[in-house]
Design a protein around this motif. Structure first.
Motif, PDB file in Angstrom:
ATOM      1  N   VAL A  94       0.866  -1.185   0.000  1.00 23.16           N
ATOM      2  CA  VAL A  94       0.000   0.000   0.000  1.00 23.16           C
ATOM      3  C   VAL A  94       0.901   1.232   0.000  1.00 23.16           C
ATOM      4  O   VAL A  94       1.729   1.396   0.890  1.00 23.16           O
ATOM      5  N   HIS A  95       0.733   2.107  -1.005  1.00 24.41           N
ATOM      6  CA  HIS A  95       1.642   3.241  -1.178  1.00 24.41           C
ATOM      7  C   HIS A  95       1.161   4.517  -0.501  1.00 24.41           C
ATOM      8  O   HIS A  95       1.907   5.504  -0.503  1.00 24.41           O
ATOM      9  N   SER A  96      -0.038   4.547   0.042  1.00 24.84           N
ATOM     10  CA  SER A  96      -0.674   5.834   0.341  1.00 24.84           C
ATOM     11  C   SER A  96      -1.195   5.972   1.769  1.00 24.84           C
ATOM     12  O   SER A  96      -2.181   6.658   2.009  1.00 24.84           O
ATOM     13  N   LEU A  97      -0.522   5.362   2.729  1.00 28.28           N
ATOM     14  CA  LEU A  97      -0.962   5.483   4.119  1.00 28.28           C
ATOM     15  C   LEU A  97      -0.489   6.820   4.701  1.00 28.28           C
ATOM     16  O   LEU A  97       0.701   7.156   4.622  1.00 28.28           O
ATOM     17  N   CYS A  98      -1.412   7.579   5.254  1.00 25.25           N
ATOM     18  CA  CYS A  98      -1.010   8.865   5.851  1.00 25.25           C
ATOM     19  C   CYS A  98      -1.868   9.263   7.045  1.00 25.25           C
ATOM     20  O   CYS A  98      -1.688  10.355   7.589  1.00 25.25           O
ATOM     21  N   GLU A  99      -2.797   8.392   7.484  1.00 25.04           N
ATOM     22  CA  GLU A  99      -3.640   8.703   8.634  1.00 25.04           C
ATOM     23  C   GLU A  99      -3.511   7.604   9.684  1.00 25.04           C
ATOM     24  O   GLU A  99      -3.543   6.412   9.367  1.00 25.04           O
ATOM     25  N   ARG A 100      -3.399   8.006  10.943  1.00 25.61           N
ATOM     26  CA  ARG A 100      -3.224   7.040  12.028  1.00 25.61           C
ATOM     27  C   ARG A 100      -4.403   6.085  12.136  1.00 25.61           C
ATOM     28  O   ARG A 100      -4.220   4.898  12.406  1.00 25.61           O
ATOM     29  N   ARG A 101      -5.605   6.595  11.949  1.00 25.76           N
ATOM     30  CA  ARG A 101      -6.779   5.727  12.085  1.00 25.76           C
ATOM     31  C   ARG A 101      -6.765   4.618  11.033  1.00 25.76           C
ATOM     32  O   ARG A 101      -7.263   3.511  11.279  1.00 25.76           O
ATOM     33  N   HIS A 102      -6.188   4.870   9.889  1.00 25.11           N
ATOM     34  CA  HIS A 102      -6.096   3.843   8.862  1.00 25.11           C
ATOM     35  C   HIS A 102      -5.048   2.793   9.224  1.00 25.11           C
ATOM     36  O   HIS A 102      -5.210   1.609   8.905  1.00 25.11           O
ATOM     37  N   LEU A 103      -3.998   3.217   9.885  1.00 25.24           N
ATOM     38  CA  LEU A 103      -2.996   2.260  10.354  1.00 25.24           C
ATOM     39  C   LEU A 103      -3.636   1.251  11.299  1.00 25.24           C
ATOM     40  O   LEU A 103      -3.411   0.040  11.191  1.00 25.24           O
ATOM     41  N   GLU A 104      -4.437   1.733  12.216  1.00 29.90           N
ATOM     42  CA  GLU A 104      -5.107   0.843  13.175  1.00 29.90           C
ATOM     43  C   GLU A 104      -6.019  -0.148  12.450  1.00 29.90           C
ATOM     44  O   GLU A 104      -6.065  -1.333  12.795  1.00 29.90           O
ATOM     45  N   ARG A 105      -6.752   0.326  11.447  1.00 31.53           N
ATOM     46  CA  ARG A 105      -7.676  -0.547  10.723  1.00 31.53           C
ATOM     47  C   ARG A 105      -6.922  -1.576   9.886  1.00 31.53           C
ATOM     48  O   ARG A 105      -7.322  -2.744   9.820  1.00 31.53           O
ATOM     49  N   PHE A 106      -5.833  -1.166   9.250  1.00 35.04           N
ATOM     50  CA  PHE A 106      -5.031  -2.115   8.489  1.00 35.04           C
ATOM     51  C   PHE A 106      -4.467  -3.204   9.396  1.00 35.04           C
ATOM     52  O   PHE A 106      -4.448  -4.388   9.029  1.00 35.04           O
ATOM     53  N   ASP A 107      -4.028  -2.824  10.579  1.00 33.39           N
ATOM     54  CA  ASP A 107      -3.479  -3.813  11.504  1.00 33.39           C
ATOM     55  C   ASP A 107      -4.550  -4.822  11.902  1.00 33.39           C
ATOM     56  O   ASP A 107      -4.290  -6.039  11.938  1.00 33.39           O
ATOM     57  N   ARG A 108      -5.748  -4.350  12.175  1.00 36.86           N
ATOM     58  CA  ARG A 108      -6.837  -5.236  12.567  1.00 36.86           C
ATOM     59  C   ARG A 108      -7.225  -6.189  11.434  1.00 36.86           C
ATOM     60  O   ARG A 108      -7.393  -7.398  11.648  1.00 36.86           O
ATOM     61  N   GLU A 109      -7.337  -5.650  10.228  1.00 41.51           N
ATOM     62  CA  GLU A 109      -7.731  -6.483   9.092  1.00 41.51           C
ATOM     63  C   GLU A 109      -6.634  -7.482   8.735  1.00 41.51           C
ATOM     64  O   GLU A 109      -6.917  -8.643   8.414  1.00 41.51           O
ATOM     65  N   ALA A 110      -5.384  -7.052   8.783  1.00 39.96           N
ATOM     66  CA  ALA A 110      -4.285  -7.965   8.480  1.00 39.96           C
ATOM     67  C   ALA A 110      -4.222  -9.096   9.495  1.00 39.96           C
ATOM     68  O   ALA A 110      -3.940 -10.256   9.136  1.00 39.96           O
ATOM     69  N   ALA A 111      -4.489  -8.785  10.758  1.00 44.95           N
ATOM     70  CA  ALA A 111      -4.506  -9.826  11.780  1.00 44.95           C
ATOM     71  C   ALA A 111      -5.588 -10.859  11.491  1.00 44.95           C
ATOM     72  O   ALA A 111      -5.366 -12.071  11.648  1.00 44.95           O
ATOM     73  N   LEU A 112      -6.765 -10.402  11.071  1.00 46.81           N
ATOM     74  CA  LEU A 112      -7.850 -11.324  10.724  1.00 46.81           C
ATOM     75  C   LEU A 112      -7.478 -12.217   9.553  1.00 46.81           C
ATOM     76  O   LEU A 112      -7.906 -13.371   9.461  1.00 46.81           O
ATOM     77  N   LEU A 113      -6.675 -11.674   8.633  1.00 42.45           N
ATOM     78  CA  LEU A 113      -6.251 -12.426   7.455  1.00 42.45           C
ATOM     79  C   LEU A 113      -5.030 -13.300   7.732  1.00 42.45           C
ATOM     80  O   LEU A 113      -4.616 -14.083   6.880  1.00 42.45           O
ATOM     81  N   GLY A 114      -4.447 -13.137   8.901  1.00 42.80           N
ATOM     82  CA  GLY A 114      -3.262 -13.904   9.249  1.00 42.80           C
ATOM     83  C   GLY A 114      -2.039 -13.510   8.449  1.00 42.80           C
ATOM     84  O   GLY A 114      -1.207 -14.347   8.104  1.00 42.80           O
ATOM     85  N   ARG A 115      -1.898 -12.210   8.174  1.00 45.18           N
ATOM     86  CA  ARG A 115      -0.768 -11.751   7.381  1.00 45.18           C
ATOM     87  C   ARG A 115      -0.225 -10.451   7.949  1.00 45.18           C
ATOM     88  O   ARG A 115      -0.833  -9.836   8.831  1.00 45.18           O
ATOM     89  N   THR A 116       0.925 -10.046   7.449  1.00 45.61           N
ATOM     90  CA  THR A 116       1.480  -8.728   7.709  1.00 45.61           C
ATOM     91  C   THR A 116       1.445  -7.955   6.411  1.00 45.61           C
ATOM     92  O   THR A 116       1.866  -8.466   5.370  1.00 45.61           O
ATOM     93  N   ILE A 117       0.932  -6.739   6.457  1.00 45.57           N
ATOM     94  CA  ILE A 117       0.805  -5.958   5.242  1.00 45.57           C
ATOM     95  C   ILE A 117       1.884  -4.886   5.204  1.00 45.57           C
ATOM     96  O   ILE A 117       2.151  -4.204   6.190  1.00 45.57           O
ATOM     97  N   ASP A 118       2.537  -4.776   4.062  1.00 46.18           N
ATOM     98  CA  ASP A 118       3.578  -3.776   3.866  1.00 46.18           C
ATOM     99  C   ASP A 118       2.949  -2.478   3.366  1.00 46.18           C
ATOM    100  O   ASP A 118       2.088  -2.493   2.472  1.00 46.18           O
ATOM    101  N   VAL A 119       3.421  -1.351   3.916  1.00 44.06           N
ATOM    102  CA  VAL A 119       2.868  -0.052   3.548  1.00 44.06           C
ATOM    103  C   VAL A 119       3.999   0.961   3.357  1.00 44.06           C
ATOM    104  O   VAL A 119       5.108   0.799   3.891  1.00 44.06           O
ATOM    105  N   LEU A 120       3.678   1.996   2.596  1.00 44.76           N
ATOM    106  CA  LEU A 120       4.525   3.178   2.479  1.00 44.76           C
ATOM    107  C   LEU A 120       3.762   4.365   3.041  1.00 44.76           C
ATOM    108  O   LEU A 120       2.535   4.426   2.927  1.00 44.76           O
TER     109      LEU A 120
END
Length: 235
Positions: A94-120
């Motif tokens: 993901v190239h376009s992360l710039c808000e803290r609230r989105h970081l929290e949501r990505f972490d939650r969704e990635a955990a549900l998927l059993g993966r780690t997501i790479d971001v810029l």
């Protein structure tokens, strides 16, 4: 001129740009921005050797990633909270992360998927009101906050330069590269080793980005459009 010709010409020019900058062409990825083309064009690009594709709409990211799972799919658009589950499922980067609230949501969704997501982290280096992204001064604090999440890995920075002046674009790219290096110096060794990506440069200014240290250049029209190639040849 077909896609293969455009792609080969781009790779050849990339090799020349990297040589002029004292860099190895293998250190720069060409991200084929496929947001304006359909499945047939993606299939042709894959057959020509493309491996990385960029989409700016979650629905099209999902559709193309499901059709072509052998490719690496990057999300390069603005992030909407309600679309994060879809992005987290299909995006390699993901190239376009710039808000803290989105970081929290990505972490939650990635955990549900059993993966780690790479971001810029998207950085508004130019300060233009029309561009999204965090201020350069906010990156260090954002990195410290991101370190508390187990399922999101910040791999580097992204920016978009102002259009129309290649000298201005190059200064923006140089500032982003300097910011990346400054942040890396403050990170623990294991995090610093991963914080190495610079996504910068598009069809008009990717050469300036390569000279400034880009590791990913986002090229759409120069690969998928005969019109762009004709215009560039004339100019």
């Amino acid at each position: 001129m077909g896609f293969q010709d455009r792609y080969d010409a781009t790779l050849a020019e990339l090799a020349r740009a990297c040589e002029a900058a004292g860099r190895d062409a293998c250190d720069v990825r060409v991200l084929a921005v496929s947001k304006t083309v359909g499945a047939d064009a993606v299939a042709e690009a894959l057959a020509c050797g493309c491996t990385d594709f960029g989409e700016n709409r979650p629905d099209m990211l999902a559709e193309k990633a499901e059709a072509f799972p052998q490719a690496s799919w990057h999300f390069i658009g603005n992030i909407q909270s309600r679309k994060i589950p879809e992005i987290a499922r299909f995006a390699t980067l993901v190239h376009s992360l710039c808000e803290r609230r989105h970081l929290e949501r990505f972490d939650r969704e990635a955990a549900l998927l059993g993966r780690t997501i790479d971001v810029l982290l998207e950085v508004n280096v130019s300060g233009e009101a029309s561009k999204s992204g965090m201020a350069p001064a906010d990156v260090a604090d954002f990195m410290a906050y991101a370190a508390s999440f187990d399922h999101v890995r910040v791999r580097g920075l992204m920016t978009m330069a102002p259009q129309g002046d290649l000298d201005v674009a190059r200064r923006c790219f140089e500032e982003l590269a300097a910011l990346r290096d400054d942040v890396r110096e403050s990170l623990p060794a294991d995090q610093a080793a991963l914080f190495n990506e610079l996504s910068m440069g598009m069809s008009e200014d990717w050469r300036e980005a390569v000279a400034s240290g880009a590791t990913i250049v986002r090229i759409g029209r120069a690969l998928f459009s005969d019109v762009f190639v004709a215009d560039a040849t004339v100019s």
